[in-house]
Enzyme design. Structure first.
Site, short mmCIF file in Angstrom:
data_model
loop_
_atom_site.label_atom_id
_atom_site.label_comp_id
_atom_site.label_asym_id
_atom_site.label_seq_id
_atom_site.Cartn_x
_atom_site.Cartn_y
_atom_site.Cartn_z
N ASN A 1 0.91 -1.14 0.12
CA ASN A 1 0.03 0.05 0.02
C ASN A 1 0.83 1.38 -0.15
OD1 ASN A 1 -1.71 1.96 0.61
ND2 ASN A 1 -2.47 1.34 2.39
N LYS B 1 0.21 4.29 -0.43
CA LYS B 1 -0.47 5.38 0.39
C LYS B 1 -0.20 6.83 -0.54
CE LYS B 1 -0.35 3.33 4.74
NZ LYS B 1 -0.06 3.41 5.98
N HIS C 1 -9.74 1.01 4.66
CA HIS C 1 -8.39 1.21 5.48
C HIS C 1 -8.59 2.30 6.45
CE1 HIS C 1 -4.30 2.67 6.20
NE2 HIS C 1 -3.90 1.61 5.69
N GLU D 1 -7.07 4.56 7.61
CA GLU D 1 -6.89 6.10 7.37
C GLU D 1 -8.18 6.74 6.63
OE1 GLU D 1 -3.13 5.78 5.42
OE2 GLU D 1 -2.33 5.19 7.32
N GLU E 1 -5.49 -4.99 10.40
CA GLU E 1 -4.50 -3.99 10.66
C GLU E 1 -4.71 -3.04 11.87
OE1 GLU E 1 -2.54 -2.66 6.99
OE2 GLU E 1 -4.19 -1.44 6.96
N GLY F 1 2.39 2.49 10.52
CA GLY F 1 3.29 3.86 10.51
C GLY F 1 3.99 4.03 11.76
N SER G 1 3.52 -1.98 10.30
CA SER G 1 4.51 -1.81 10.63
C SER G 1 5.33 -3.39 10.45
CB SER G 1 4.95 -1.46 11.98
OG SER G 1 4.67 -0.15 12.21
#
Ligand code: PGA
Length: 250
Positions: free
Chosen positions: A9, A11, A94, A96, A166, A172, A211
């Site tokens: 991904n 991003k 996701h 985010e 996730e 991150g 991560s």
């Protein structure tokens, strides 16, 4: 036996120049691997990725999709458009998108269905925040996110989908869920699907994301219910991404 999948991904990262190098390296590096590998670049780079990856073993995916087929939805991209650019996968839900763009479970479900109807494989992202984990709510949060799909479309909808667990606190941050923590949630996800259909559950690929690095990938991917990974930061560095793919190939 479920074939492992490693999806990158990207991003909102990349330039035409950097992508060309990264895509070439990934393309070369994965040839001969037994696991499946995919990359999800930002929308404007899908055409570039499609042409560089043509004829290779690397699949292409997008990071989101509109729940609508077409129309007055400025800034949105439909599933049919993604198909035209050779996409096979699309991320939905996701964290985010959920946190920064207010995507609700109902909207995620609609996107999931739009993707599936068009013939794309949705990668449904689920996961709890740190506060939810600390409150002991991990399994109920993830169960709720899964139910948004299962209750609306039935378990059959999962047969042609992928789930990515996730934990939001691991994305991150450099903090990875321990293999045991991840395995526990993956097993709970599979059990929840198995309660409705054992065969679908058995075939369902559940990726771990948050991560993942070459250093922790082998142990994570060695867990019984972890069928690969959704890779953010490390997917932007060819060597790291390829080493993670290698870890899925063992
Ligand atoms: P990360 O991101 O690997 O950088 O933690 C994972 C993701 O958000 O999919």
């Amino acid at each position: 036996m479920r074939r492992k999948l490693v999806a990158g991904n990207w991003k909102m990262h990349g330039t035409l120049q950097k992508n060309a190098v990264l895509l070439e390296e990934v393309r070369r590096g994965v040839s001969g691997l037994g696991c499946e590998v995919a990359v999800c670049p930002p929308y404007p780079y899908l055409g570039q990725a499609q042409s560089i990856l043509a004829g290779s073993a690397v699949g292409l995916g997008a990071q989101s999709v509109s729940e609508h087929a077409f129309g007055a939805y400025t800034g949105e991209v439909s599933a049919a458009m993604l198909l035209e650019f050779g996409c096979r996968y699309v991320l939905v839900g996701h964290s985010e998108r959920r946190a920064l763009h207010g995507e609700t479970d109902a909207q995620v479900a609609a996107k999931f269905e739009a993707a599936r109807n068009a013939g794309l494989v949705p990668i449904l992202c689920v996961g709890e925040t740190l506060a939810e984990r600390q409150a002991g709510r991990t399994e109920s949060v993830v169960a709720g996110q899964l139910s948004a799909i299962l209750d609306r479309f039935g378990v059959a909808a999962m047969a042609a989908a992928v789930v990515a667990y996730e934990p939001v606190w691991a994305i991150g941050t450099g903090i990875t869920a321990s293999p045991a923590q991840a395995q526990a949630v993956h097993a709970a996800i599979r059990a929840r699907v198995a309660a409705r259909d054992a065969e679908v559950a058995d075939g369902l690929r559940i990726l771990y994301g948050g991560s993942v690095k070459p250093q922790n990938a082998v142990e994570l991917f060695g867990q019984a219910d972890i069928d690969g990974g959704l890779i953010g930061g490390a997917a932007l560095v060819a060597d790291d991404f390829l080493n993670i793919c290698l870890a899925a190939n063992r």
